[in-house]
Design a protein around this motif. Structure first.
Motif, PDB file in Angstrom:
ATOM      1  N   VAL A  76      46.697  38.897  43.904  1.00  0.00           N
ATOM      2  CA  VAL A  76      46.114  40.779  43.548  1.00  0.00           C
ATOM      3  C   VAL A  76      45.471  40.679  44.188  1.00  0.00           C
ATOM      4  O   VAL A  76      44.559  41.836  43.903  1.00  0.00           O
ATOM      5  CB  VAL A  76      45.088  39.417  42.364  1.00  0.00           C
TER       6      VAL A  76
ATOM      7  N   HIS B 272      47.632  39.870  35.941  1.00  0.00           N
ATOM      8  CA  HIS B 272      48.041  38.919  36.871  1.00  0.00           C
ATOM      9  C   HIS B 272      47.236  37.690  36.358  1.00  0.00           C
ATOM     10  O   HIS B 272      48.067  36.506  36.910  1.00  0.00           O
ATOM     11  CB  HIS B 272      47.868  39.192  37.777  1.00  0.00           C
TER      12      HIS B 272
ATOM     13  N   ARG C  41      49.170  33.890  45.067  1.00  0.00           N
ATOM     14  CA  ARG C  41      49.252  34.354  43.844  1.00  0.00           C
ATOM     15  C   ARG C  41      47.732  35.493  44.150  1.00  0.00           C
ATOM     16  O   ARG C  41      47.538  36.944  43.903  1.00  0.00           O
ATOM     17  CB  ARG C  41      48.727  34.391  42.689  1.00  0.00           C
TER      18      ARG C  41
END
Length: 137
Positions: free
Chosen positions: A106, A42, A102
């Motif tokens: 994650v 990621h 994000r």
């Protein structure tokens, strides 16, 4: 069940603790590899930021969000623009929002599967222990 019964049962199954330790070590190694892989993958992916050209209208003051929402609806604009801060550039605002999304993804993807497998292992161990204790008595 008394402590003597537990000790007797444990002596009857000497490989039980070795199996439990081996499974725990395998789970720990797999969890570390999984978390590391998710974070690395990621982190190396490019951040996709949706560019929004709209900003908070200048007529909207800092305290009149309700009036601003009604004004934007009347003009046919997106009413959620009333909640955008005026002093932040739109591109920076949306980039920060994409980064927050994000980070949340994650953390969720990296931690939920190992924790779920650990909980599943505890449930199976509890069920086996319960079944064995009922069958033995």
């Amino acid at each position: 069940m008394s402590s003597d019964d537990v000790a007797r049962r444990d002596r009857a199954m000497p490989g039980k603790f070795a199996l439990v330790q081996a499974l725990l070590r395998v789970w720990m190694a797999a969890a570390i590899v999984w978390i590391t892989a998710v974070v690395v993958l990621h982190w190396t992916m490019p951040l996709e930021v949706q560019q929004h050209e709209e900003t908070r209208p200048a007529e909207c003051g800092p305290l009149d969000d309700g009036a601003c929402i009604h004004r934007l609806k009347a003009e046919g604009k997106n009413p959620s623009l009333a909640f955008l801060p005026r002093d932040v550039q739109p591109a920076a605002y949306w980039e920060a929002a994409a980064r927050r999304e994000r980070y949340i993804a994650v953390v969720f993807i990296a931690l939920v599967p190992p924790c779920g497998i650990m909980v599943l292992g505890f449930v199976v161990a509890w069920g086996v222990r319960l079944f064995r204790d009922r069958r033995g008595s």
